[in-house]
Motif scaffolding. Structure first.
Motif, PDB file in Angstrom:
ATOM      1  N   THR A   8       1.192  -0.971  -0.150  1.00  0.00           N
ATOM      2  CA  THR A   8      -0.097  -0.054  -0.143  1.00  0.00           C
ATOM      3  C   THR A   8       0.784   1.307  -0.217  1.00  0.00           C
ATOM      4  O   THR A   8       0.470   1.947  -0.783  1.00  0.00           O
ATOM      5  CB  THR A   8      -0.648  -0.319   1.130  1.00  0.00           C
ATOM      6  OG1 THR A   8      -1.776  -1.078   1.036  1.00  0.00           O
ATOM      7  CG2 THR A   8      -2.029   1.085   1.555  1.00  0.00           C
ATOM      8  N   VAL A  38      -8.080   3.470  -2.202  1.00  0.00           N
ATOM      9  CA  VAL A  38      -8.569   2.100  -1.618  1.00  0.00           C
ATOM     10  C   VAL A  38      -9.387   0.990  -2.415  1.00  0.00           C
ATOM     11  O   VAL A  38      -9.989  -0.130  -2.159  1.00  0.00           O
ATOM     12  CB  VAL A  38      -8.811   2.555  -0.296  1.00  0.00           C
ATOM     13  CG1 VAL A  38      -9.746   0.880   0.654  1.00  0.00           C
ATOM     14  CG2 VAL A  38      -8.090   3.359   0.541  1.00  0.00           C
ATOM     15  N   SER A  55      -7.578  -0.409  -4.766  1.00  0.00           N
ATOM     16  CA  SER A  55      -6.286  -1.272  -4.106  1.00  0.00           C
ATOM     17  C   SER A  55      -6.935  -2.787  -4.023  1.00  0.00           C
ATOM     18  O   SER A  55      -6.706  -3.274  -4.130  1.00  0.00           O
ATOM     19  CB  SER A  55      -5.613  -0.705  -3.404  1.00  0.00           C
ATOM     20  OG  SER A  55      -5.102  -1.707  -2.587  1.00  0.00           O
ATOM     21  N   ALA A  66     -14.870   0.222  -1.318  1.00  0.00           N
ATOM     22  CA  ALA A  66     -13.430   0.495  -1.436  1.00  0.00           C
ATOM     23  C   ALA A  66     -13.366  -0.923  -0.154  1.00  0.00           C
ATOM     24  O   ALA A  66     -12.974  -2.059   0.348  1.00  0.00           O
ATOM     25  CB  ALA A  66     -13.204   1.478  -0.582  1.00  0.00           C
ATOM     26  N   LEU A  83     -11.938  -4.495  -0.073  1.00  0.00           N
ATOM     27  CA  LEU A  83     -10.901  -5.150   0.946  1.00  0.00           C
ATOM     28  C   LEU A  83     -11.845  -6.484   1.519  1.00  0.00           C
ATOM     29  O   LEU A  83     -11.526  -6.880   2.485  1.00  0.00           O
ATOM     30  CB  LEU A  83     -11.287  -4.169   1.756  1.00  0.00           C
ATOM     31  CG  LEU A  83     -10.254  -2.532   1.361  1.00  0.00           C
ATOM     32  CD1 LEU A  83     -10.025  -1.502   2.198  1.00  0.00           C
ATOM     33  CD2 LEU A  83      -9.006  -2.879   0.709  1.00  0.00           C
TER      34      LEU A  83
END
Length: 255
Positions: free
Chosen positions: A116, A157, A160, A241, A245
């Motif tokens: 990150t 975020v 990712s 996000a 995640l």
């Protein structure tokens, strides 16, 4: 007999130092990879310069760079946090790198934290470069820097999480193909270069829920139109996000 003195001292380094070292390694590897540089630097820069200088797409009233710069910033975030990270992590998983690093003193969450940090460092370099180029092309940004930073953070975020989900569930070759395909599709249909209002109304409502559309439109609302904070776009990014995640944490396979 007295105990000997060993230099360097045996044992694991402090956790912050391990994360920083791994983040520096991840960043160097990313910046040395020609394919990653193509995605993260060359393509966004060429799109910004080409479409700002040549009247190819109708971007509405005002200077084309005022419309294009926020979209290209969103594209830069996607290219690093999603496409680049998915491909790199997918092949690290295939070659057993993640499995071996997971057995090192650096905990698995520390490895993800280092990745990150590497993504954030790369994004800062991208944004600085693209901002300088946009200013040279006559860009006149408006709005709140805080709103811009919040949107960029939420976008990072969200992308990712989606990138790690793809890398941790698909084979490396499938990740390579899928990540590049998604990049191209979202480049065309995510409001980066072509305004969403050019699409049919029924399609617009669907495209507007994509993370790239929310990020590019949100940045455009702030930087081009001076909106204080586009909460609707921020909410879309926040949902992506959480979902990305959460799914990555649930389904990511280390080998």
């Amino acid at each position: 007999m007295s105990a000997g003195t060993y230099t360097p001292r045996p044992g694991a380094a402090p956790l912050p130092r391990m994360i920083a070292a791994q983040a520096a390694l991840e960043t160097r590897m990313l910046l040395r990879n020609g394919e990653q540089l193509l995605l993260t630097v060359v393509i966004p820069t060429l799109l910004l310069v080409l479409f700002s200088a040549v009247d190819i797409v109708d971007t509405g009233t005002g200077e084309p760079v005022d419309f294009l710069a926020p979209g290209v910033l969103a594209l830069a975030v996607m290219s690093t946090a999603f496409t680049g990270q998915a491909i790199a992590t997918g092949f690290e998983r295939r070659y057993g790198v993640l499995k071996r690093l997971g057995a090192s003193p650096l905990p698995r969450w520390g490895l993800m934290a280092a990745k990150t940090v590497s993504v954030l460092v790369t994004e800062v370099l991208q944004i600085v470069l693209l901002t300088v180029i946009a200013f040279a092309l006559g860009w006149s940004p408006q709005g709140s820097p805080f709103a811009v930073l919040l949107l960029l953070a939420l976008g990072t975020v969200a992308f990712s999480g989606l990138g790690l989900l793809m890398a941790g569930t698909l084979k490396a070759e499938a990740t390579l193909a899928a990540a590049n395909l998604v990049f191209l599709l979202l480049l065309v249909g995510g409001g980066v270069i072509v305004p969403l209002d050019k699409f049919p109304d029924t399609v617009q409502s669907v495209l507007g829920l994509l993370p790239i559309s929310a990020l590019s439109d949100g940045l455009r609302d702030v930087l081009q139109h001076g909106t204080a904070m586009p909460w609707g776009d921020a909410a879309v990014l926040a949902v992506w996000a959480v979902l990305g995640l959460g799914a990555a944490a649930r389904f990511f396979r280390w080998e």
